[in-house]
Write a protein that holds these residues in place. Structure first.
Motif, PDB file in Angstrom:
ATOM      1  N   LEU A 167       3.347   7.880 -18.630  1.00  0.00           N
ATOM      2  CA  LEU A 167       2.608   6.606 -18.560  1.00  0.00           C
ATOM      3  C   LEU A 167       3.302   5.523 -19.380  1.00  0.00           C
ATOM      4  O   LEU A 167       3.380   4.362 -18.961  1.00  0.00           O
ATOM      5  N   ILE A 168       3.799   5.888 -20.538  1.00  0.00           N
ATOM      6  CA  ILE A 168       4.527   4.925 -21.377  1.00  0.00           C
ATOM      7  C   ILE A 168       5.787   4.470 -20.647  1.00  0.00           C
ATOM      8  O   ILE A 168       6.089   3.270 -20.604  1.00  0.00           O
ATOM      9  N   ILE A 169       6.501   5.412 -20.070  1.00  0.00           N
ATOM     10  CA  ILE A 169       7.705   5.059 -19.301  1.00  0.00           C
ATOM     11  C   ILE A 169       7.327   4.133 -18.154  1.00  0.00           C
ATOM     12  O   ILE A 169       7.998   3.122 -17.918  1.00  0.00           O
ATOM     13  N   TYR A 170       6.252   4.448 -17.456  1.00  0.00           N
ATOM     14  CA  TYR A 170       5.788   3.609 -16.353  1.00  0.00           C
ATOM     15  C   TYR A 170       5.543   2.172 -16.835  1.00  0.00           C
ATOM     16  O   TYR A 170       5.913   1.209 -16.164  1.00  0.00           O
ATOM     17  N   GLU A 171       4.934   2.027 -17.992  1.00  0.00           N
ATOM     18  CA  GLU A 171       4.633   0.701 -18.543  1.00  0.00           C
ATOM     19  C   GLU A 171       5.896  -0.061 -18.949  1.00  0.00           C
ATOM     20  O   GLU A 171       5.934  -1.281 -18.877  1.00  0.00           O
TER      21      GLU A 171
ATOM     22  N   LYS B  78       9.301   0.664 -17.890  1.00  0.00           N
ATOM     23  CA  LYS B  78      10.503   0.768 -17.055  1.00  0.00           C
ATOM     24  C   LYS B  78      10.866  -0.507 -16.292  1.00  0.00           C
ATOM     25  O   LYS B  78      12.022  -0.669 -15.906  1.00  0.00           O
ATOM     26  N   ASN B  79       9.935  -1.409 -16.105  1.00  0.00           N
ATOM     27  CA  ASN B  79      10.281  -2.651 -15.408  1.00  0.00           C
ATOM     28  C   ASN B  79      11.020  -3.639 -16.304  1.00  0.00           C
ATOM     29  O   ASN B  79      11.615  -4.599 -15.807  1.00  0.00           O
ATOM     30  N   ASN B  80      10.963  -3.413 -17.605  1.00  0.00           N
ATOM     31  CA  ASN B  80      11.606  -4.348 -18.526  1.00  0.00           C
ATOM     32  C   ASN B  80      12.719  -3.730 -19.357  1.00  0.00           C
ATOM     33  O   ASN B  80      13.586  -4.445 -19.843  1.00  0.00           O
ATOM     34  N   LEU B  81      12.664  -2.423 -19.544  1.00  0.00           N
ATOM     35  CA  LEU B  81      13.654  -1.763 -20.390  1.00  0.00           C
ATOM     36  C   LEU B  81      14.383  -0.693 -19.595  1.00  0.00           C
ATOM     37  O   LEU B  81      13.823  -0.090 -18.680  1.00  0.00           O
ATOM     38  N   SER B  82      15.624  -0.438 -19.992  1.00  0.00           N
ATOM     39  CA  SER B  82      16.389   0.634 -19.341  1.00  0.00           C
ATOM     40  C   SER B  82      15.850   1.985 -19.814  1.00  0.00           C
ATOM     41  O   SER B  82      15.187   2.081 -20.857  1.00  0.00           O
TER      42      SER B  82
ATOM     43  N   GLU C 288       0.801  -1.219   0.000  1.00  0.00           N
ATOM     44  CA  GLU C 288       0.000   0.000   0.000  1.00  0.00           C
ATOM     45  C   GLU C 288       0.836   1.272   0.000  1.00  0.00           C
ATOM     46  O   GLU C 288       0.462   2.274  -0.614  1.00  0.00           O
ATOM     47  N   ASP C 289       1.998   1.259   0.645  1.00  0.00           N
ATOM     48  CA  ASP C 289       2.820   2.463   0.714  1.00  0.00           C
ATOM     49  C   ASP C 289       3.820   2.596  -0.440  1.00  0.00           C
ATOM     50  O   ASP C 289       4.631   3.529  -0.463  1.00  0.00           O
ATOM     51  N   ASP C 290       3.765   1.693  -1.425  1.00  0.00           N
ATOM     52  CA  ASP C 290       4.616   1.807  -2.609  1.00  0.00           C
ATOM     53  C   ASP C 290       4.254   3.073  -3.385  1.00  0.00           C
ATOM     54  O   ASP C 290       3.101   3.495  -3.412  1.00  0.00           O
ATOM     55  N   LYS C 291       5.259   3.651  -4.026  1.00  0.00           N
ATOM     56  CA  LYS C 291       5.052   4.837  -4.854  1.00  0.00           C
ATOM     57  C   LYS C 291       5.110   4.432  -6.318  1.00  0.00           C
ATOM     58  O   LYS C 291       6.048   3.772  -6.750  1.00  0.00           O
ATOM     59  N   LEU C 292       4.097   4.816  -7.074  1.00  0.00           N
ATOM     60  CA  LEU C 292       4.065   4.519  -8.500  1.00  0.00           C
ATOM     61  C   LEU C 292       4.924   5.508  -9.283  1.00  0.00           C
ATOM     62  O   LEU C 292       5.522   5.170 -10.294  1.00  0.00           O
ATOM     63  N   LEU C 293       4.940   6.729  -8.801  1.00  0.00           N
ATOM     64  CA  LEU C 293       5.660   7.799  -9.466  1.00  0.00           C
ATOM     65  C   LEU C 293       6.086   8.790  -8.384  1.00  0.00           C
ATOM     66  O   LEU C 293       5.310   9.091  -7.485  1.00  0.00           O
ATOM     67  N   THR C 294       7.316   9.260  -8.478  1.00  0.00           N
ATOM     68  CA  THR C 294       7.806  10.237  -7.497  1.00  0.00           C
ATOM     69  C   THR C 294       8.351  11.461  -8.235  1.00  0.00           C
ATOM     70  O   THR C 294       8.613  11.410  -9.448  1.00  0.00           O
TER      71      THR C 294
ATOM     72  N   VAL D  97       6.353 -21.235 -12.369  1.00  0.00           N
ATOM     73  CA  VAL D  97       6.899 -19.904 -12.085  1.00  0.00           C
ATOM     74  C   VAL D  97       8.196 -19.693 -12.876  1.00  0.00           C
ATOM     75  O   VAL D  97       8.409 -18.621 -13.465  1.00  0.00           O
ATOM     76  N   SER D  98       9.033 -20.694 -12.933  1.00  0.00           N
ATOM     77  CA  SER D  98      10.303 -20.583 -13.672  1.00  0.00           C
ATOM     78  C   SER D  98      10.056 -20.374 -15.158  1.00  0.00           C
ATOM     79  O   SER D  98      10.716 -19.542 -15.800  1.00  0.00           O
ATOM     80  N   VAL D  99       9.107 -21.109 -15.717  1.00  0.00           N
ATOM     81  CA  VAL D  99       8.789 -20.977 -17.143  1.00  0.00           C
ATOM     82  C   VAL D  99       8.213 -19.594 -17.428  1.00  0.00           C
ATOM     83  O   VAL D  99       8.608 -18.938 -18.406  1.00  0.00           O
ATOM     84  N   LEU D 100       7.297 -19.117 -16.579  1.00  0.00           N
ATOM     85  CA  LEU D 100       6.718 -17.791 -16.789  1.00  0.00           C
ATOM     86  C   LEU D 100       7.788 -16.705 -16.677  1.00  0.00           C
ATOM     87  O   LEU D 100       7.814 -15.765 -17.477  1.00  0.00           O
ATOM     88  N   SER D 101       8.684 -16.837 -15.715  1.00  0.00           N
ATOM     89  CA  SER D 101       9.773 -15.874 -15.550  1.00  0.00           C
ATOM     90  C   SER D 101      10.705 -15.906 -16.756  1.00  0.00           C
ATOM     91  O   SER D 101      11.116 -14.859 -17.271  1.00  0.00           O
ATOM     92  N   SER D 102      11.028 -17.095 -17.219  1.00  0.00           N
ATOM     93  CA  SER D 102      11.908 -17.239 -18.377  1.00  0.00           C
ATOM     94  C   SER D 102      11.247 -16.668 -19.637  1.00  0.00           C
ATOM     95  O   SER D 102      11.904 -16.005 -20.444  1.00  0.00           O
ATOM     96  N   LEU D 103       9.953 -16.911 -19.779  1.00  0.00           N
ATOM     97  CA  LEU D 103       9.216 -16.372 -20.923  1.00  0.00           C
ATOM     98  C   LEU D 103       9.223 -14.847 -20.884  1.00  0.00           C
ATOM     99  O   LEU D 103       9.460 -14.193 -21.902  1.00  0.00           O
ATOM    100  N   SER D 104       9.007 -14.281 -19.712  1.00  0.00           N
ATOM    101  CA  SER D 104       9.051 -12.828 -19.548  1.00  0.00           C
ATOM    102  C   SER D 104      10.419 -12.290 -19.955  1.00  0.00           C
ATOM    103  O   SER D 104      10.520 -11.290 -20.671  1.00  0.00           O
ATOM    104  N   HIS D 105      11.468 -12.961 -19.508  1.00  0.00           N
ATOM    105  CA  HIS D 105      12.832 -12.544 -19.838  1.00  0.00           C
ATOM    106  C   HIS D 105      13.078 -12.634 -21.348  1.00  0.00           C
ATOM    107  O   HIS D 105      13.664 -11.716 -21.951  1.00  0.00           O
TER     108      HIS D 105
END
Length: 179
Positions: free
Chosen positions: A85-89, A91-95, A49-55, A156-164
């Motif tokens: 918003l695009i950056i937010y979408e 940033k978890n996968n791209l630099s 709940e206390d996570d920040k989406l954007l600072t 979980v390993s397969v889903l993580s690997s697929l994401s990667h």
């Protein structure tokens, strides 16, 4: 974990809220108003709940890195908010540099960023609706029983690997794009 729990997790993920261009006011917003917009519309994206989406720091860093177009004064335009918003979408996968490389040709063109972003959201929603079928196919095809911890580990390993792998493909597409 049972099948119902997995289905609830997938359902929750596939129905996370989004902000469309219509949700963004046509008037310029101050940084605090943008953070409130994100918090109000994307609250179910938080793990805690206390996570920040954007600072303020994130916004300033995006500005300094020129990942969002230059700000005039202290207010941000609708287009700059869509850029955030695009950056937010992404940033978890791209630099940040990869995001900048991806967005710069869009910024330099006359493309309507609102339409492009809304189309992205439509595609994302459509694919998220297919998650349940995709994950169930993996479970069925490989005869996994998620109540069994080793099978849960495999899933979980397969889903993580697929994401990667998908992230790697996206990165390679950015590297090889023709300008």
């Amino acid at each position: 974990m049972n099948k119902e729990t997995l289905e609830n997790i997938i359902e929750k993920e596939s129905h996370k809220s989004t902000i469309t261009s219509k949700d963004i006011p046509d008037l310029d917003l101050y940084m605090d108003q943008i953070m409130t917009l994100f918090d109000n519309h994307l609250a179910n994206h938080k793990k805690k709940e206390d996570d920040k989406l954007l600072t303020k720091t994130m916004i300033n860093n995006y500005s300094k890195a020129k990942v969002i177009t230059p700000v005039k004064g202290k207010k941000y335009t609708k287009e700059q908010i869509i850029q955030m918003l695009i950056i937010y979408e992404l940033k978890n996968n791209l630099s940040i540099q990869e995001i900048k490389d991806l967005l710069t040709p869009i910024y330099e063109s006359d493309d309507d960023l609102s339409k492009l972003y809304d189309h992205f959201i439509e595609i994302k929603h459509s694919l998220n609706q297919q998650l349940q079928k995709m994950i169930q196919k993996i479970i069925d095809d490989y005869q996994l029983t998620i109540e069994n911890y080793q099978d849960l580990f495999l899933l979980v390993s397969v889903l993580s690997s697929l994401s990667h792998s998908l992230t790697n493909i996206g990165e390679m597409l950015i590297e090889t794009k023709e300008l």
